[in-house]
Design an enzyme around this catalytic site. Structure first.
Site, PDB file in Angstrom:
ATOM      1  N   CYS A   1      16.556  45.541  -7.423  1.00 26.20           N
ATOM      2  CA  CYS A   1      16.653  46.215  -6.127  1.00 26.20           C
ATOM      3  C   CYS A   1      18.083  46.715  -5.898  1.00 26.20           C
ATOM      4  O   CYS A   1      18.977  46.476  -6.704  1.00 26.20           O
ATOM      5  CB  CYS A   1      16.248  45.268  -5.002  1.00 26.20           C
ATOM      6  SG  CYS A   1      14.545  44.663  -5.114  1.00 26.20           S
TER       7      CYS A   1
ATOM      8  N   HIS B   1      17.514  46.235   0.368  1.00 25.01           N
ATOM      9  CA  HIS B   1      17.470  45.102   1.298  1.00 25.01           C
ATOM     10  C   HIS B   1      18.851  44.504   1.482  1.00 25.01           C
ATOM     11  O   HIS B   1      19.844  44.978   0.910  1.00 25.01           O
ATOM     12  CB  HIS B   1      16.475  44.036   0.814  1.00 25.01           C
ATOM     13  CG  HIS B   1      16.771  43.463  -0.542  1.00 25.01           C
ATOM     14  ND1 HIS B   1      17.899  42.736  -0.829  1.00 25.01           N
ATOM     15  CD2 HIS B   1      16.049  43.486  -1.705  1.00 25.01           C
ATOM     16  CE1 HIS B   1      17.880  42.335  -2.084  1.00 25.01           C
ATOM     17  NE2 HIS B   1      16.765  42.786  -2.647  1.00 25.01           N
TER      18      HIS B   1
END
Length: 438
Positions: free
Chosen positions: A161, A153
């Site tokens: 992430c 992202h």
């Protein structure tokens, strides 16, 4: 006497209507913003680069991630049918240490092979744009590993992430959208701890994850010698690549591997590369320093972003380092990195920098496979041994018995669109994306 009440009630209703209209307008504007981000066209520079590399926007793509180097590669299929590197993106932030994600809350970014469908693309992300890696996959589940919503992202902030800048994820999202619109049903993400070179294998030779990483390297080698997306299955709680089980057999993530075939040209090329790499690892291990297993840095950041942050803080040694690709939010927290290493990687001399080691010879591309070979004995396991001990689980799902869908190659594709219902359109079917909001 009732007139004041009537006037008051009327004013209340008008105020309520005004609030409702404002909320509706806000929601409309939000939907428009989501659609604008998700449908942003590829830049003329990117379209030109794609053409220079004998690709089209509609051809299938593949993503490789390297933690230690903090780099994300986007590969696309060329008109010849082979994959070629389109662009390398520096990763702004990833968290944890080198090694797989094991459990919820460990801040580890996943390592392994993951499949991304249109339904995993999230244009309504809290982190600008994102796509869900699909952790845990069949391999992860066979070890009882837990976690969810592990993403690639924007926003340069990570808790398990891989975080890019908003500008970077926008371009990657658009590339994926165009490939889906061109007919690709899903794209593969290969997430590695580092580039699987003999030098890096030798440096990390004492790491307890090495058996797992050698299993990942098998998939890395398959891609290196074929320039084709490897077909991934799981059996015996290990990955197997480009494998076709014998008639009547199937792959089971928890069960022993059945007899299977790998195309002989691929098997021979991978074996030759593995032998050459192992010889270099053995030679380098005599003198190469051992990398620490734990760094305490909480992840990594590409040096170009660290340099940008330090430059803004007035650090003169980073004054002439390259400009970071995209906007770094003020809230971005860099890891505890060795600044001399960052300087060296950016081409700035630093005292005590490690001497260069000759790179491994490039892998020879295997010819197009025509026949199958390398049939293991019944119940045999792949060469690598799983590195992590399994965790007890009441019920473990099995790996899929069907191969990954083969994308269709289309010369020109239509752009996908995001409708007001927050769905990604343009592939063979409309996939909901509102489930994945991070």
């Amino acid at each position: 006497m009732s007139r004041p009440k009537t006037i008051f009630s009327s004013r209340v209703r008008m105020a309520a209507l005004a609030v409702t209209a404002a909320l509706a307008l806000s929601a409309c504007n939000q939907t428009d913003e989501v659609a604008r981000k998700a449908n942003k066209p590829l830049s003329p520079q990117m379209v030109s680069l794609i053409g220079e590399k004998n690709m089209t926007p509609a051809t299938p793509l593949l993503v490789r991630i390297f933690k230690e180097e903090a780099e994300l590669e986007v590969w696309k299929q060329t008109t010849s049918g082979d994959y070629a590197l389109l662009k390398t993106y520096p990763i702004c932030r990833w968290s944890g240490e080198l090694g797989p994600k094991v459990k919820m809350g460990d801040r580890q970014a996943p390592e392994g092979f993951y499949t991304i469908s249109p339904g995993q693309m999230n244009p309504n992300s809290n982190y600008y744009l994102s796509f869900n890696l699909g952790f845990p996959n069949a391999f992860d589940k066979s070890y009882g590993r837990t976690g969810e919503f592990l993403m690639v992202h924007g926003d340069c902030s990570s808790a398990g992430c891989y975080a890019m800048t908003d500008e970077q994820i926008s371009e990657i999202f658009s590339l994926a959208r165009e490939s889906f619109a061109g007919g690709q049903r899903a794209f593969q993400v290969q997430a590695y701890p580092f580039r699987m070179t003999p030098k890096n294998i030798a440096r990390h030779r004492t790491n307890p994850n090495m058996a797992f990483w050698r299993n990942l390297k098998q998939g890395y080698d398959h891609f290196e010698v074929t320039r084709q997306e490897p077909k991934v299955n799981v059996c015996g709680r290990q990955y197997v690549f480009d494998a076709q089980p014998m008639p009547g057999a199937r792959f089971d993530a928890d069960g022993a591997c059945p007899p299977y075939q790998v195309p002989s040209a691929v098997a021979d090329a991978v074996a030759a590369k593995s032998r050459a790499d192992d010889a270099q690892v053995a030679a380098l291990s005599q003198t190469a320093p051992v990398a620490p297993v734990k760094t305490g840095a909480d992840g990594g950041m590409h040096p170009v972003f660290l340099a940008e942050i330090k430059r803004k803080q007035g650090a003169s040694e980073f004054a002439f380092s390259p400009e970071a690709p995209g906007t770094i939010p003020e809230t971005t927290r860099p890891p505890k990195m060795d600044e001399s290493v960052a300087l060296s990687s950016l081409g700035v001399p630093a005292p005590g920098a490690e001497a260069a080691v000759p790179a491994a010879a490039p892998a020879q591309l295997a010819p197009r496979p025509t026949a199958a070979a390398a049939v293991p004995a019944a119940g045999a396991k792949p060469q690598a041994v799983a590195g992590d001990k399994p965790q007890a689980a009441a019920s473990k799902p099995q790996a899929s018995n069907s191969p990954l869908p083969k994308p269709s190659l289309v010369v020109a594709g239509r752009p996908a669109n995001v409708a007001a219902s927050d769905t990604l359109q343009g592939a063979s079917e409309v996939m909901p994306t509102t489930t994945f909001t991070r």
